[in-house]
Design an enzyme around this catalytic site. Structure first.
Site, PDB file in Angstrom:
ATOM      1  N   THR A  44      26.271  63.019 139.594  1.00 33.85           N
ATOM      2  CA  THR A  44      27.470  63.214 138.788  1.00 33.85           C
ATOM      3  C   THR A  44      27.144  63.141 137.302  1.00 33.85           C
ATOM      4  O   THR A  44      27.695  63.898 136.497  1.00 33.85           O
ATOM      5  CB  THR A  44      28.529  62.158 139.142  1.00 33.85           C
ATOM      6  OG1 THR A  44      28.685  62.111 140.550  1.00 33.85           O
ATOM      7  CG2 THR A  44      29.858  62.486 138.504  1.00 33.85           C
ATOM      8  N   TYR A 110      37.739  63.887 147.984  1.00 34.75           N
ATOM      9  CA  TYR A 110      39.035  64.556 148.037  1.00 34.75           C
ATOM     10  C   TYR A 110      39.630  64.632 149.438  1.00 34.75           C
ATOM     11  O   TYR A 110      40.805  64.328 149.631  1.00 34.75           O
ATOM     12  CB  TYR A 110      38.972  65.972 147.430  1.00 34.75           C
ATOM     13  CG  TYR A 110      40.343  66.622 147.357  1.00 34.75           C
ATOM     14  CD1 TYR A 110      41.262  66.215 146.396  1.00 34.75           C
ATOM     15  CD2 TYR A 110      40.730  67.611 148.253  1.00 34.75           C
ATOM     16  CE1 TYR A 110      42.527  66.768 146.339  1.00 34.75           C
ATOM     17  CE2 TYR A 110      41.989  68.179 148.199  1.00 34.75           C
ATOM     18  CZ  TYR A 110      42.887  67.754 147.238  1.00 34.75           C
ATOM     19  OH  TYR A 110      44.138  68.296 147.195  1.00 34.75           O
ATOM     20  N   TYR A 136      25.501  57.454 148.727  1.00 36.83           N
ATOM     21  CA  TYR A 136      26.085  57.095 147.433  1.00 36.83           C
ATOM     22  C   TYR A 136      27.555  56.759 147.650  1.00 36.83           C
ATOM     23  O   TYR A 136      28.368  57.635 147.947  1.00 36.83           O
ATOM     24  CB  TYR A 136      25.913  58.257 146.456  1.00 36.83           C
ATOM     25  CG  TYR A 136      26.444  58.028 145.056  1.00 36.83           C
ATOM     26  CD1 TYR A 136      26.837  56.768 144.599  1.00 36.83           C
ATOM     27  CD2 TYR A 136      26.543  59.088 144.156  1.00 36.83           C
ATOM     28  CE1 TYR A 136      27.312  56.571 143.324  1.00 36.83           C
ATOM     29  CE2 TYR A 136      27.010  58.915 142.865  1.00 36.83           C
ATOM     30  CZ  TYR A 136      27.391  57.657 142.457  1.00 36.83           C
ATOM     31  OH  TYR A 136      27.871  57.470 141.180  1.00 36.83           O
ATOM     32  N   ARG A 141      35.569  57.342 142.390  1.00 36.15           N
ATOM     33  CA  ARG A 141      35.509  58.778 142.090  1.00 36.15           C
ATOM     34  C   ARG A 141      35.857  59.634 143.304  1.00 36.15           C
ATOM     35  O   ARG A 141      36.406  60.724 143.158  1.00 36.15           O
ATOM     36  CB  ARG A 141      34.114  59.165 141.585  1.00 36.15           C
ATOM     37  CG  ARG A 141      33.839  58.788 140.144  1.00 36.15           C
ATOM     38  CD  ARG A 141      32.455  59.235 139.723  1.00 36.15           C
ATOM     39  NE  ARG A 141      32.190  58.974 138.307  1.00 36.15           N
ATOM     40  CZ  ARG A 141      32.350  59.858 137.333  1.00 36.15           C
ATOM     41  NH1 ARG A 141      32.779  61.071 137.599  1.00 36.15           N
ATOM     42  NH2 ARG A 141      32.086  59.540 136.071  1.00 36.15           N
ATOM     43  N   LYS A 164      23.349  53.592 147.307  1.00 33.64           N
ATOM     44  CA  LYS A 164      23.702  53.334 145.918  1.00 33.64           C
ATOM     45  C   LYS A 164      25.113  52.784 145.963  1.00 33.64           C
ATOM     46  O   LYS A 164      26.070  53.516 146.213  1.00 33.64           O
ATOM     47  CB  LYS A 164      23.633  54.612 145.076  1.00 33.64           C
ATOM     48  CG  LYS A 164      24.060  54.390 143.621  1.00 33.64           C
ATOM     49  CD  LYS A 164      24.054  55.698 142.831  1.00 33.64           C
ATOM     50  CE  LYS A 164      24.555  55.470 141.402  1.00 33.64           C
ATOM     51  NZ  LYS A 164      24.619  56.729 140.619  1.00 33.64           N
ATOM     52  N   ILE A 206      20.290  52.498 140.151  1.00 37.71           N
ATOM     53  CA  ILE A 206      20.310  53.887 139.686  1.00 37.71           C
ATOM     54  C   ILE A 206      21.219  53.902 138.469  1.00 37.71           C
ATOM     55  O   ILE A 206      22.426  53.677 138.574  1.00 37.71           O
ATOM     56  CB  ILE A 206      20.783  54.855 140.781  1.00 37.71           C
ATOM     57  CG1 ILE A 206      19.783  54.847 141.949  1.00 37.71           C
ATOM     58  CG2 ILE A 206      20.929  56.269 140.218  1.00 37.71           C
ATOM     59  CD1 ILE A 206      20.164  55.751 143.105  1.00 37.71           C
TER      60      ILE A 206
END
Length: 307
Positions: A44, A110, A136, A141, A164, A206
């Site tokens: 991202t 989404y 991840y 988000r 992550k 990260i």
């Protein structure tokens, strides 16, 4: 392979919005020169949603090429995530062909899949591509959280090797550290929470802020992982204003704006990312001065612009 400090690389663009390949190479070379442990292109932070497939592959290819020139092994973890499992698999296969050492795969966003859907999604990727995969988890988000029980199921798949963890939930991070096998790499996804996660047993970070200060963040992570928390806290205190500033607007807006002031790239974004608000730009300049990155960097910017 994926322990220590890894950088979620920004993607530099030219003023005409095309990919700035020369600057990309310089950024990767700087990371390697300053001792970063591994590299993560096209996440991202790299504005991957705005890259074409060819551009995505080219950014990863450049990163792999520069990493392979290094005198030490610097693993490359290519970004390959999304809400269409079949497309993610296709991309993952292409990244495998480019020679990446592993994949960072963000959860489907989404469409808010169930926990069983998450398991099936990652299992399908793992079955199709033999590369090590880092899950991840960034629910702020994506709108979906990978629960610890789901992550434990995923850890039983041989090539799903880590997570992550960017939930921002310390209790969840603790549960992950206590319930996942020792062979599973738990990496922090939030610069400011690196020390507590390492104290719980995490294996690194990260990072976004390592785009600006790769050497310093590598030292911070190494100190925390070795149990030298006094040294880690000192570094955290020194660089915490920068960590906070990087999220004063949506990532990667502030980090790219600050890197532009440091002479590392052009301040160019692709919509829907855009330049920071004037008050944010002022804050970025203030913080860079506060932590000592602006004055010395401006000389570098002058020499860069003169070339």
């Amino acid at each position: 392979m994926f322990s220590g400090c890894g950088t979620a690389l920004v993607t530099p663009f030219k003023t005409d919005l095309s990919l700035d390949e020369a600057t990309m190479r310089k950024l990767v070379q700087r990371q390697i020169r300053e001792g970063i442990d591994f590299l993560v292109p096209c996440g991202t932070t790299g504005e991957s949603p705005t890259l074409t497939r060819d551009e995505h592959l080219r950014v990863v290819e450049i990163t792999v090429e520069e990493a392979q020139k290094a005198s030490r092994k610097v693993p490359v973890v290519g970004g390959a995530g999304g809400y269409n499992t079949a497309e993610v698999i296709e991309l993952a296969k292409e990244l495998q062909h480019l020679g990446v050492d592993g994949l960072l795969s963000v959860t489907p966003y989404y469409n808010k899949v169930t926990q069983d859907g998450l398991y099936r999604h990652y299992k399908a990727i793992a079955d199709a591509v033999p590369l090590p995969i880092i899950v991840y988890n960034v629910p702020g988000r994506t709108g979906v959280n990978v629960e610890t029980s789901t992550l434990k199921r995923l850890s039983e798949i041989p090539n799903i090797c880590g997570v992550k963890e960017a939930s921002g939930n310390i209790s969840q991070m603790a549960a992950v550290c206590h319930n996942l096998p020792d062979t599973f790499d738990i990496l922090c996804g939030d610069d400011a929470l690196t020390i507590p996660l390492c104290a719980l047993g995490g294996r690194g970070l990260i990072s976004v802020v390592s785009n600006q200060i790769p050497g310093e963040m590598t030292k911070l992570v190494q100190s925390a992982m070795s149990g030298d928390f006094a040294a880690a806290r000192k570094l955290q205190g020194q660089w915490f204003p920068l960590m906070e500033m990087n999220f004063s607007e949506s990532n990667p807006i502030p980090v790219k704006a600050s890197m532009a002031l440091m002479g590392l790239l052009e301040p160019v974004y692709r919509l829907p990312m855009c330049p920071p608000m004037p008050q944010t730009q002022t804050k970025i300049e203030t913080v860079l001065k506060q932590v000592g990155l602006l004055a010395g960097a401006l000389a570098g910017a002058g020499s860069r612009n003169a070339n």
